[in-house]
Design an enzyme around this catalytic site. Structure first.
Site, mmCIF file in Angstrom:
data_model
loop_
_atom_site.group_PDB
_atom_site.id
_atom_site.type_symbol
_atom_site.label_atom_id
_atom_site.label_comp_id
_atom_site.label_asym_id
_atom_site.label_seq_id
_atom_site.Cartn_x
_atom_site.Cartn_y
_atom_site.Cartn_z
ATOM 1 N N LYS A 67 26.638 8.761 24.925
ATOM 2 C CA LYS A 67 25.488 8.598 23.394
ATOM 3 C C LYS A 67 24.662 7.568 22.644
ATOM 4 O O LYS A 67 25.536 7.097 22.219
ATOM 5 C CB LYS A 67 25.440 10.197 22.898
ATOM 6 C CG LYS A 67 25.304 11.399 24.609
ATOM 7 C CD LYS A 67 25.947 12.585 23.959
ATOM 8 C CE LYS A 67 25.757 13.728 25.358
ATOM 9 N NZ LYS A 67 25.868 15.143 23.979
ATOM 10 N N TYR A 78 18.148 17.061 30.926
ATOM 11 C CA TYR A 78 18.720 18.816 29.955
ATOM 12 C C TYR A 78 17.840 20.034 30.177
ATOM 13 O O TYR A 78 17.340 21.102 29.368
ATOM 14 C CB TYR A 78 18.912 18.609 28.374
ATOM 15 C CG TYR A 78 19.987 17.558 27.770
ATOM 16 C CD1 TYR A 78 20.954 17.956 28.294
ATOM 17 C CD2 TYR A 78 20.068 16.156 27.275
ATOM 18 C CE1 TYR A 78 22.412 17.151 28.034
ATOM 19 C CE2 TYR A 78 20.698 15.945 27.163
ATOM 20 C CZ TYR A 78 21.701 16.058 27.897
ATOM 21 O OH TYR A 78 23.491 15.331 27.178
ATOM 22 N N ARG A 110 36.022 15.244 32.152
ATOM 23 C CA ARG A 110 35.545 16.584 30.962
ATOM 24 C C ARG A 110 37.405 16.529 29.634
ATOM 25 O O ARG A 110 36.607 16.647 28.971
ATOM 26 C CB ARG A 110 35.502 17.528 31.648
ATOM 27 C CG ARG A 110 34.242 17.646 32.225
ATOM 28 C CD ARG A 110 33.609 19.285 32.783
ATOM 29 N NE ARG A 110 33.840 20.005 31.824
ATOM 30 C CZ ARG A 110 32.144 20.384 31.399
ATOM 31 N NH1 ARG A 110 31.355 19.182 31.798
ATOM 32 N NH2 ARG A 110 32.519 20.656 30.058
ATOM 33 N N ASN A 169 28.028 13.579 19.911
ATOM 34 C CA ASN A 169 29.005 14.536 20.123
ATOM 35 C C ASN A 169 29.355 13.056 21.733
ATOM 36 O O ASN A 169 30.711 13.373 21.928
ATOM 37 C CB ASN A 169 29.288 15.468 20.313
ATOM 38 C CG ASN A 169 28.676 15.544 22.068
ATOM 39 O OD1 ASN A 169 27.157 14.709 22.742
ATOM 40 N ND2 ASN A 169 28.551 16.783 22.943
ATOM 41 N N HIS A 208 28.284 12.665 27.153
ATOM 42 C CA HIS A 208 28.041 13.693 27.932
ATOM 43 C C HIS A 208 28.492 13.700 29.558
ATOM 44 O O HIS A 208 29.250 12.088 29.691
ATOM 45 C CB HIS A 208 26.606 13.700 28.472
ATOM 46 C CG HIS A 208 26.218 14.272 29.527
ATOM 47 N ND1 HIS A 208 26.354 15.297 29.579
ATOM 48 C CD2 HIS A 208 26.213 13.919 31.113
ATOM 49 C CE1 HIS A 208 25.890 16.855 30.549
ATOM 50 N NE2 HIS A 208 25.985 15.451 31.741
ATOM 51 N N GLU A 258 22.496 15.189 38.432
ATOM 52 C CA GLU A 258 22.536 14.257 37.724
ATOM 53 C C GLU A 258 22.622 12.768 38.125
ATOM 54 O O GLU A 258 21.665 11.768 37.687
ATOM 55 C CB GLU A 258 23.330 14.464 36.164
ATOM 56 C CG GLU A 258 23.367 15.910 35.763
ATOM 57 C CD GLU A 258 24.443 16.003 34.737
ATOM 58 O OE1 GLU A 258 24.365 17.250 34.307
ATOM 59 O OE2 GLU A 258 25.295 15.701 34.648
HETATM 60 P P1 CMP Z 1 25.985 17.385 26.721
HETATM 61 O O1 CMP Z 1 27.481 18.047 27.811
HETATM 62 O O2 CMP Z 1 24.900 16.653 26.800
HETATM 63 O O3 CMP Z 1 25.013 19.065 27.443
HETATM 64 C C1 CMP Z 1 24.077 19.637 25.876
HETATM 65 C C2 CMP Z 1 24.100 19.129 24.991
HETATM 66 O O4 CMP Z 1 24.008 19.535 23.995
HETATM 67 C C3 CMP Z 1 26.053 19.037 24.305
HETATM 68 O O5 CMP Z 1 26.319 18.407 25.178
HETATM 69 C C4 CMP Z 1 26.053 19.527 22.706
HETATM 70 O O6 CMP Z 1 25.553 17.965 21.934
HETATM 71 C C5 CMP Z 1 24.664 19.864 22.102
HETATM 72 N N1 CMP Z 1 24.693 20.676 21.966
HETATM 73 C C6 CMP Z 1 23.901 21.515 20.285
HETATM 74 N N2 CMP Z 1 24.451 22.553 20.795
HETATM 75 C C7 CMP Z 1 24.848 23.261 21.379
HETATM 76 C C8 CMP Z 1 25.818 24.639 21.875
HETATM 77 N N3 CMP Z 1 25.264 25.342 20.653
HETATM 78 N N4 CMP Z 1 26.198 24.569 22.806
HETATM 79 C C9 CMP Z 1 26.409 23.280 23.436
HETATM 80 N N5 CMP Z 1 25.923 22.169 23.353
HETATM 81 C C10 CMP Z 1 25.180 22.202 22.814
#
Ligand code: CMP
Length: 140
Positions: A10, A50, A86, A113, A116, A127
């Protein structure tokens, strides 16, 4: 089973200049990069990627963050690639991520974070196809 998964480094991790460090973790775990591209996602691309989260309260912030800078997108191939990736990533919220995981080491918040990764075989296929044509995937 031999699987493929979609991984995105990211904007926060690209800005921190840790693409190589994250790739090294994939490789050390036996995951091969079989497709890759750097891209600055459009709003439409991020919203489409998303789409399953469209109704979630964090959707708008997630899209804004994902279009805030370039991302590095890759398909990873290997035995149990989806779960393995993961495990390498750690929990979605870096506060909950186990020591030594990518998110524990490089992520700042649940939004920023670092990475992904697909969560299941069906979403991995969708995806990967979202970003790569079959001719751009080099199984090896
Ligand atoms: P990702 O695996 O990219 O999938 C969706 C993203 O939403 C997740 O990582 C987080 O970066 C973001 N996100 C923000 N808030 C939340 C939440 N409460 N629960 C899950 N994903 C979240």
């Amino acid at each position: 089973a031999l699987e493929r998964t979609l991984s995105i480094i990211k904007p926060d991790a690209v800005a921190k200049n840790v693409i190589g460090e994250i790739y090294a973790r994939f490789e050390k775990a036996g995951l091969k990069v079989v497709a890759a591209k750097m891209k600055h996602l459009s709003r439409q691309e991020a919203e489409g990627f998303y789409a399953v989260h469209k109704e979630r309260p964090f959707f708008k912030a997630l899209v804004e963050f994902m279009i805030s800078g370039p991302v590095m997108i890759q398909a990873l191939e290997g035995e149990n690639a989806i779960l393995k990736n993961r495990e390498l990533m750690g929990a979605t919220n870096p506060k909950d991520a186990a020591p030594g995981t990518i998110r524990a080491d490089f992520a700042d918040s649940i939004d920023a974070n670092a990475v992904h990764g697909s969560d299941a075989a069906d979403t991995a296929a969708v995806e990967i196809a979202y970003f790569f044509a079959t001719t751009e995937i080099f199984s090896r």
